[in-house]
Design an enzyme around this catalytic site. Structure first.
Site, PDB file in Angstrom:
ATOM      1  N   LEU A  57     -37.498  57.039 -94.823  1.00  0.00           N
ATOM      2  CA  LEU A  57     -37.675  58.466 -95.381  1.00  0.00           C
ATOM      3  C   LEU A  57     -38.223  59.322 -94.441  1.00  0.00           C
ATOM      4  O   LEU A  57     -38.077  60.507 -94.087  1.00  0.00           O
ATOM      5  CB  LEU A  57     -37.901  58.572 -96.806  1.00  0.00           C
ATOM      6  CG  LEU A  57     -36.971  58.023 -97.733  1.00  0.00           C
ATOM      7  CD1 LEU A  57     -37.705  58.115 -99.260  1.00  0.00           C
ATOM      8  CD2 LEU A  57     -35.788  58.965 -98.103  1.00  0.00           C
TER       9      LEU A  57
ATOM     10  N   VAL B 257     -36.803  59.801 -91.212  1.00  0.00           N
ATOM     11  CA  VAL B 257     -35.824  60.960 -91.159  1.00  0.00           C
ATOM     12  C   VAL B 257     -36.738  62.289 -91.234  1.00  0.00           C
ATOM     13  O   VAL B 257     -36.354  63.315 -90.622  1.00  0.00           O
ATOM     14  CB  VAL B 257     -35.168  60.948 -92.248  1.00  0.00           C
ATOM     15  CG1 VAL B 257     -34.171  61.956 -92.510  1.00  0.00           C
ATOM     16  CG2 VAL B 257     -34.001  59.611 -92.131  1.00  0.00           C
ATOM     17  N   HIS B 258     -37.577  62.245 -92.155  1.00  0.00           N
ATOM     18  CA  HIS B 258     -38.551  63.560 -92.268  1.00  0.00           C
ATOM     19  C   HIS B 258     -39.238  63.925 -90.977  1.00  0.00           C
ATOM     20  O   HIS B 258     -38.911  65.135 -90.451  1.00  0.00           O
ATOM     21  CB  HIS B 258     -39.652  63.401 -93.388  1.00  0.00           C
ATOM     22  CG  HIS B 258     -40.509  64.323 -93.404  1.00  0.00           C
ATOM     23  ND1 HIS B 258     -40.257  65.551 -94.313  1.00  0.00           N
ATOM     24  CD2 HIS B 258     -41.704  64.285 -93.267  1.00  0.00           C
ATOM     25  CE1 HIS B 258     -41.383  66.150 -94.272  1.00  0.00           C
ATOM     26  NE2 HIS B 258     -42.229  65.549 -93.774  1.00  0.00           N
ATOM     27  N   ILE B 259     -39.671  63.135 -90.139  1.00  0.00           N
ATOM     28  CA  ILE B 259     -40.301  63.664 -88.952  1.00  0.00           C
ATOM     29  C   ILE B 259     -38.956  64.021 -87.774  1.00  0.00           C
ATOM     30  O   ILE B 259     -39.365  64.996 -87.099  1.00  0.00           O
ATOM     31  CB  ILE B 259     -41.141  62.409 -88.359  1.00  0.00           C
ATOM     32  CG1 ILE B 259     -42.293  61.880 -89.253  1.00  0.00           C
ATOM     33  CG2 ILE B 259     -41.367  62.430 -86.952  1.00  0.00           C
ATOM     34  CD1 ILE B 259     -43.082  60.556 -88.877  1.00  0.00           C
TER      35      ILE B 259
ATOM     36  N   ALA C 251     -37.965  67.395 -88.935  1.00  0.00           N
ATOM     37  CA  ALA C 251     -39.060  68.483 -88.344  1.00  0.00           C
ATOM     38  C   ALA C 251     -38.930  68.595 -86.853  1.00  0.00           C
ATOM     39  O   ALA C 251     -39.084  69.810 -86.479  1.00  0.00           O
ATOM     40  CB  ALA C 251     -40.446  67.855 -88.827  1.00  0.00           C
TER      41      ALA C 251
END
Lengths: 210, 294
Positions: free
Chosen positions: A166, A169-171, A174
């Site tokens: 997760l 994916v978040h990084i 962003a």
């Protein structure tokens, strides 16, 4: 702090500091946790002063994480409440990922993806904390029956992998969504950025005008 | 015994071959509980040879002393009084590491070389590599290893690997006054057990048998039991010990697959960026006309 009429305040200083404290402790947790995950990653123990130090430190990093992530949770839980528009937004995710965001439902301050990310991380964190207590051999494991310790070991490893996935994916998202990291570093975003990515929030911030 | 022994067939947290050029005879210790008188000489011999001294415990009215395995007591006698079809029976079992053919402790251990299995079948802990996580305890189907409060390392019976390497039998075997513990090649011990079991059956123990559980690919410490159909009678000796699905899942194929999955996310993200480009603010159509890039 300089004031620019083209900029909108997005995250407060305390929100930003909290976010980056969680990010730092997440990296410490991941690198020290991977040591025990698979032989492939065992050499990472050198970052922490050896295998025994990694074993000692990892759960204490967890205690610090509970404090900081707890802060994030209480700061963002109301903002992250899912609405029907968010679910609708998620249904358009495929188009969004292909680079076509023209038909996306209007996102508020956070979009459906960000909110779902928040609740997924909260779920992982709860599982990691609960299972982590059970497998913390130095202080707690003797309180639990063997089958529960085995189950907790599986849950901890699985939740850890999901959490790392997760965050990857978040990084990436962003990085992919240009200028969004600025919001978390400096606290502000350009109005055009807000208008494109978070139209409902943009209207709210600028008094309803399109 | 360090890696110089050159006869290592399995080494914890290691996927490449271990020094294993030499092959040794597979050994086994056979504990005939039907001959055991519960004198604890084996416990004393174990402490003497390995030079461990457990804390003085408390007697609570039974013979069990110490009441459980500890980091200093690598073997203990367990006494259980059970009612069987033969009436009251006192079943005494010497408990300790079973030296499994497929050791759950070794499978669970994350520290390279902290647990090794020699080609003679002995499963040995190398405490200098132990990080004290206790995963071996989680992985053991027999609940044997114990974490030391003194140094946070894990200890258990070594089957006197140091003595065996010099051609001696384990200390407990050496000292047993009734000959209830014998030691030799696994093949010989199986043969010896056959004779004992035939004798027991002749004397009315119709269910006498050998305990060498297949679920852990056999053990290098085996029991002759009068009630081999009910090993649980002997202070909870597991009927069908296995590494177990939870430990298999935790330490099996799921982990390399998870690593691949994470790598796929990284690679996938990179190619998504290459294929789709960044998600930038675009001033297309009327929506962006009043705002331009600063």
């Amino acid at each position: 702090m300089k004031r620019d009429p083209d900029m909108l305040p997005r995250f407060t200083a305390s929100e930003r500091v909290n976010h980056w404290l969680v990010a730092i402790i997440f990296f410490l947790m991941t690198l020290s946790g991977l040591v025990f995950f698979q032989p492939l990653y065992y050499p990472l123990n050198q970052l922490f002063g050896g295998g025994t130090w990694a074993r000692i430190l990892h759960p204490f990093f967890g205690v610090v994480m509970i404090l900081f992530f707890g802060g994030m949770f209480f700061r963002f839980r109301k903002l992250s409440a899912m609405t029907p528009i968010d679910w609708e937004w998620l249904r358009h995710l495929r188009a969004m990922a292909s680079g076509d965001d023209r038909n996306m439902p209007e996102a508020g301050k956070l979009n459906g993806g960000q909110k779902l990310m928040f609740w997924s991380l909260v779920t992982c964190m709860v599982l990691l904390v609960l299972s982590g207590i059970v497998i913390w051999r130095a202080y707690f494991s003797f309180l639990f029956p063997a089958f529960l310790v085995r189950f907790a070991a599986v849950v901890h490893a699985a939740a850890g992998v999901v959490m790392i996935a997760l965050i990857m994916v978040h990084i990436y998202v962003a990085f992919w969504t240009k200028e969004s990291i600025d919001a978390m570093l400096h606290g502000t975003v350009r109005k055009v950025w807000a208008k494109q990515h978070h139209p409902a929030w943009y209207r709210e911030m600028t008094g309803g005008g399109k | 015994m360090a890696l110089q022994s050159l006869d290592i067939i399995r080494r914890s947290a290691t996927s490449t071959p271990s020094p294993g050029q030499r092959r040794t005879l597979e050994v086994a210790k056979l504990i005939d509980v039907t001959k055991c008188i519960g004198c604890k000489a084996c416990q004393v011999a174990c402490m003497e040879w390995n030079d461990t001294r457990d804390a003085v415990g408390t007697n609570h009215g039974v013979l069990d002393n110490p009441a459980d395995l500890t980091a200093d007591s690598w073997t203990v006698m367990r006494y259980s009084e059970v009612e069987t079809d033969r009436g009251l029976e006192w079943l005494i079992r010497k408990d300790g590491c079973m030296h499994c053919g497929n050791p759950g402790c070794l499978k669970a251990c994350p520290a390279p070389g902290a647990i090794v299995q020699y080609s003679n079948g002995i499963v040995d802990f190398h405490e200098e590599n132990c990080i004290g996580c206790g995963y071996c305890i989680t992985g053991c189907p027999f609940n044997i290893p114990r974490l030391s409060e003194r140094d946070s390392k894990v200890y258990k019976c070594t089957l006197c690997s140091d003595r065996v390497a010099s051609g001696l039998e384990p200390a407990c075997v050496k000292t047993c006054p009734t000959g209830a513990i014998v030691f030799g090649s696994k093949e010989d011990m199986l043969h010896h057990a056959e004779g004992r079991i035939a004798d027991l059956r002749e004397r009315g123990f119709a269910r006498a048998g050998l305990y060498d559980p297949k679920g852990v690919e056999g053990t290098h410490v085996m029991y002759v039991l009068h009630h081999a159909d009910k090993p649980e009678l002997y202070s909870g000796l597991p009927g069908n010990p296995t590494i177990g699905p939870m430990v298999e899942l935790w330490k099996g194929a799921a982990k390399p697959l998870a690593s691949l999955g994470l790598a796929a996310i990284g690679v996938g993200a990179f190619f998504h960026y290459v294929a789709k480009g960044p998600n930038e603010v675009v001033a297309d159509g009327k929506e962006g006309e009043d705002e331009t890039r600063s």
